[in-house]
Design an enzyme around this catalytic site. Structure first.
Site, short mmCIF file in Angstrom:
data_model
loop_
_atom_site.label_atom_id
_atom_site.label_comp_id
_atom_site.label_asym_id
_atom_site.label_seq_id
_atom_site.Cartn_x
_atom_site.Cartn_y
_atom_site.Cartn_z
N LYS A 197 17.09 -20.48 -2.54
CA LYS A 197 16.01 -20.09 -3.46
C LYS A 197 15.45 -21.33 -4.16
O LYS A 197 14.24 -21.50 -4.28
CB LYS A 197 16.53 -19.07 -4.50
N GLN A 238 22.26 -14.48 -10.18
CA GLN A 238 22.75 -14.06 -8.87
C GLN A 238 23.90 -13.06 -9.02
O GLN A 238 24.83 -13.29 -9.78
CB GLN A 238 23.19 -15.28 -8.05
N ASP A 270 13.45 -10.64 -10.28
CA ASP A 270 14.27 -9.87 -9.33
C ASP A 270 13.89 -8.39 -9.37
O ASP A 270 14.26 -7.62 -8.48
CB ASP A 270 15.76 -9.97 -9.72
N1 GUN Z 1 22.66 -10.42 -4.79
C1 GUN Z 1 22.29 -9.89 -3.60
N2 GUN Z 1 20.95 -9.82 -3.52
C2 GUN Z 1 20.45 -10.33 -4.67
C3 GUN Z 1 19.13 -10.54 -5.16
O1 GUN Z 1 18.11 -10.21 -4.53
N3 GUN Z 1 19.05 -11.10 -6.41
C4 GUN Z 1 20.15 -11.45 -7.13
N4 GUN Z 1 19.94 -11.97 -8.34
N5 GUN Z 1 21.38 -11.26 -6.69
C5 GUN Z 1 21.53 -10.71 -5.46
#
Ligand code: GUN
Length: 293
Positions: A52, A96, A119
């Site tokens: 990311k 995350q 998100d």
């Molecule tokens: N864990 C698995 N998928 C995601 C996501 O799209 N965003 C975040 N913050 N954590 C995750």
């Protein structure tokens, strides 16, 4: 059978974003800035967050990565979220998931300002999505819809079977696919671990979205000829042939299912790269104040 190339589409989207960022900067606008919080040392999470951050650099965004050991307290984490909420330079914040057991993900998710929740996990954004109000849509569901759109896949009146009901994918993608929109206007069935006759239900699907996190769960005998199959699974399994010592496995047995499909996403290179592209799009929207004025 046509392969849905998520890598290619996500590269296109990143190029579109990079052009837009250049224009923004040239006209004196601010540089979009994403902050990411990562707790612990889970290999998968580290890779996702690094990807990311790298993607931010590629499109000309600023990024800030904040890392904590597993031992971080909930209070420390909540204080950091608050600090970022109050930082006017930061447009988007992601924490995350999953978090260690001693930290409530619900509390942390709710602490993120909805205006920076790129998100789309905050209950305010979830509610606004359901109510058809401008909202940050969760990245993976938004990426799936973008793939359907860019491949001009017809969805109106189709039966879409979603396997999995997580907050991150299954539940929101079900809502989006049923909306009066394109992609959307589907008849949606949500299947989960308590569903009876899962195979029979899947056999009725025009579109299957597999998001349960069980490698190769969807087999050829569950798929109708001509179906569209979207594989959201990304389970790491040990492998002796890759340098990293593991490989990613989808929720679909690709080899046997692909020949029956009109369209199918591979793993890797399908839905995965789209998640990052959608996150960047949300961050750009936030910087441009397009969701919350
Ligand atoms: N864990 C698995 N998928 C995601 C996501 O799209 N965003 C975040 N913050 N954590 C995750």
């Amino acid at each position: 059978m046509e392969l849905i190339d998520g890598k290619k589409i996500s590269d296109q989207i990143k190029e579109e974003i990079a052009v837009e960022v250049e224009k923004l900067k040239a006209s004196g606008g601010k540089t979009p800035h994403l902050a990411a919080i990562l707790v612990g040392n889970d290999g998968g999470s580290i890779t996702y967050v690094n990807n990311k951050v790298l993607a931010c650099e590629k499109v000309g965004f600023k990024s800030t990565l904040i890392r904590y050991e597993d031992s971080v307290t909930e209070e420390e984490l909540l204080n950091k979220v608050q600090e970022i909420n109050n930082d006017p330079d930061i447009d988007g914040l992601i924490v995350q998931l999953p978090l260690p057991k001693h930290i409530s993900s619900d509390k942390v998710t709710e602490a993120v300002s909805p205006q920076k929740d790129v998100d789309g996990f905050h209950p305010v954004n979830v509610g606004r999505m359901v109510a058809n109000l401008p909202a940050f849509l969760p990245a993976t569901p938004a990426g799936i819809l973008e793939l359907l759109k860019r491949y001009e896949i017809r969805t109106k009146g189709k039966h879409c079977v979603v396997i999995g009901r997580s907050h991150i994918v299954g539940s929101p993608v079900s809502i989006l696919m049923a909306k009066s929109a394109y992609p959307g206007n589907c008849t949606v069935t949500i299947c989960h671990s308590h569903t009876h006759n899962l195979k029979e239900i899947c056999l009725q699907a025009d579109i299957i979205i597999a998001a349960l996190g069980k490698p190769e769960f969807v087999t050829a005998d569950m798929v109708k000829e001509g179906a569209v199959v979207i594989d959201v699974g990304t389970t790491r399994v040990a492998s002796s042939v890759t340098k990293s010592g593991f490989k990613l496995k989808g929720d679909v047995n690709f080899e046997e299912v692909a020949p029956k499909c009109s369209f199918i996403t591979p793993v890797p290179g399908g839905v995965g790269p789209m998640t990052i592209a959608s996150l960047l799009l949300n961050t750009l929207k936030s910087a441009k104040k397009e969701v919350y004025a």
